[in-house]
Motif scaffolding. Sequence first.
Motif, mmCIF file in Angstrom:
data_model
loop_
_atom_site.group_PDB
_atom_site.id
_atom_site.type_symbol
_atom_site.label_atom_id
_atom_site.label_comp_id
_atom_site.label_asym_id
_atom_site.label_seq_id
_atom_site.Cartn_x
_atom_site.Cartn_y
_atom_site.Cartn_z
ATOM 1 N N TYR A 1 -4.843 30.929 109.398
ATOM 2 C CA TYR A 1 -6.113 31.070 109.554
ATOM 3 C C TYR A 1 -6.743 32.974 109.882
ATOM 4 O O TYR A 1 -5.816 33.836 110.002
ATOM 5 N N SER A 2 -7.897 33.391 109.684
ATOM 6 C CA SER A 2 -8.110 34.649 109.532
ATOM 7 C C SER A 2 -7.771 34.924 111.740
ATOM 8 O O SER A 2 -7.937 34.141 112.553
ATOM 9 N N PRO A 3 -6.904 36.293 111.493
ATOM 10 C CA PRO A 3 -6.619 36.553 113.218
ATOM 11 C C PRO A 3 -7.822 36.617 113.577
ATOM 12 O O PRO A 3 -8.192 36.361 115.012
ATOM 13 N N LEU A 4 -8.862 37.683 113.087
ATOM 14 C CA LEU A 4 -10.085 37.472 113.607
ATOM 15 C C LEU A 4 -11.193 36.087 114.462
ATOM 16 O O LEU A 4 -11.572 36.392 115.261
ATOM 17 N N ASP B 1 -4.552 28.826 126.773
ATOM 18 C CA ASP B 1 -3.468 28.970 126.089
ATOM 19 C C ASP B 1 -3.610 29.205 124.516
ATOM 20 O O ASP B 1 -4.316 27.893 124.572
ATOM 21 N N ILE B 2 -2.750 29.838 123.804
ATOM 22 C CA ILE B 2 -2.361 29.526 122.392
ATOM 23 C C ILE B 2 -0.793 29.438 122.623
ATOM 24 O O ILE B 2 -0.328 30.229 122.838
ATOM 25 N N GLY B 3 -0.687 28.731 121.511
ATOM 26 C CA GLY B 3 0.200 27.865 121.188
ATOM 27 C C GLY B 3 0.437 29.048 119.762
ATOM 28 O O GLY B 3 0.032 28.788 118.830
ATOM 29 N N LEU B 4 1.425 29.892 119.342
ATOM 30 C CA LEU B 4 1.205 31.148 118.440
ATOM 31 C C LEU B 4 2.590 30.107 116.951
ATOM 32 O O LEU B 4 3.127 30.680 117.967
ATOM 33 N N ASP C 1 1.575 36.411 104.442
ATOM 34 C CA ASP C 1 1.746 37.354 104.809
ATOM 35 C C ASP C 1 2.826 37.663 106.225
ATOM 36 O O ASP C 1 3.023 36.161 107.073
ATOM 37 N N ASP C 2 3.308 38.907 106.474
ATOM 38 C CA ASP C 2 4.457 38.463 107.708
ATOM 39 C C ASP C 2 3.637 38.282 108.993
ATOM 40 O O ASP C 2 2.464 38.176 109.396
ATOM 41 N N LYS D 1 0.631 39.658 112.251
ATOM 42 C CA LYS D 1 -0.545 38.991 112.336
ATOM 43 C C LYS D 1 -0.272 38.461 113.791
ATOM 44 O O LYS D 1 -2.011 38.515 114.681
ATOM 45 N N ILE D 2 0.503 38.107 114.466
ATOM 46 C CA ILE D 2 0.585 37.664 116.045
ATOM 47 C C ILE D 2 -0.035 39.027 116.917
ATOM 48 O O ILE D 2 -0.805 39.347 117.430
ATOM 49 N N GLU D 3 0.164 40.057 116.309
ATOM 50 C CA GLU D 3 0.518 41.147 116.929
ATOM 51 C C GLU D 3 -1.782 42.148 116.289
ATOM 52 O O GLU D 3 -2.332 42.131 118.094
#
Length: 334
Positions: free
Chosen positions: A81-84, A102-105, A128-129, A133-135
Amino acid sequence: MELGVHDLVTLNDGETPEAAFERTKRFVQEIEKLNYKRYWFAEHHNSPTHASSSPELLAAYMSAVTSKIRLGTGGTMIMHYSPLKIAENFKTLTALAPDRIDIGLGRAPGSGPNEIVALAQGKPNSFDDQYDKIEIILDYLSDQQADGYYGRTNAMPQGTSTLTQPWMLGSSGQSASKAGEMGLGYSFAKFFGLETDPEVFKQYRNEFQASRFFEKPSVMVSYLIVVADTQEEADYLAKPMELSQLALSRGRMIKNVSPEELKDYKFSEQELNYLNNRYDKRFIIKGTPEKVQSILEEEQQLLGIDELMVYAPIHGENERLNSYKHLAKMFNKI
């Protein structure tokens, strides 16, 4: 020690998705009464045995029928999914249920190769990295300016009174250092059956840097647990799950059958060896309250656990709830 529930919405044999979701709603409401801190839904695609393919929607629905328990995803498989879009989903949820989301990444696919392509609209996923993406997701969640072209767009809604609480998911220990560096909670799925050196959890704590999400490190570990009044009852209730574990080891998925259907089933020596290995390594735990508490207290000391997450797809509603009640009493929640 805090308590939480990890739920894959495992389908009982012959059960419709509608019935499974209605059963899950009743269970979440009962778990809230037992003072569990949080309830997470997993993300699995194309699974005939689980109904948790859209955990964000389940969390949203359950937040509307509860009042205090935290709801979230364990996890959101961010590669798809898109970070946005991820950030806007969770910012919206957080505005609807402040200080309860909560979000479990998760960096794994939660699916096979065909599902990966289908989720990527027929194109091979670029892989991709995931940490980059988490950042970006974390910047969006806290109304910070994201890097690169993501910074040209704001994730809405902005200015929520509380923030989504992000946790880094792990099952092998590889992400522990990153979780510490980013100032996230670290959630480890021990029931996946991968051995990890206890030093991993020390490393997470040693490398933790306070963030806008967490002031101090927090370790959560998930186990498959069955608790009953007697060992005989625990053995009886756990049998369908043990059969499911064996099926998974052979690359198959089976629906959750009644333990009564399996009462005469005899495990082969090879099957017993496999299951005993999983019990010996504490991927699965079963027994009386006294036995289970002793094991969990040892695990808490060994790994430095702050919060216990429990996955227990016991077939009967009352039997399942009783297992979780035993745990609540064990840790003085009721």
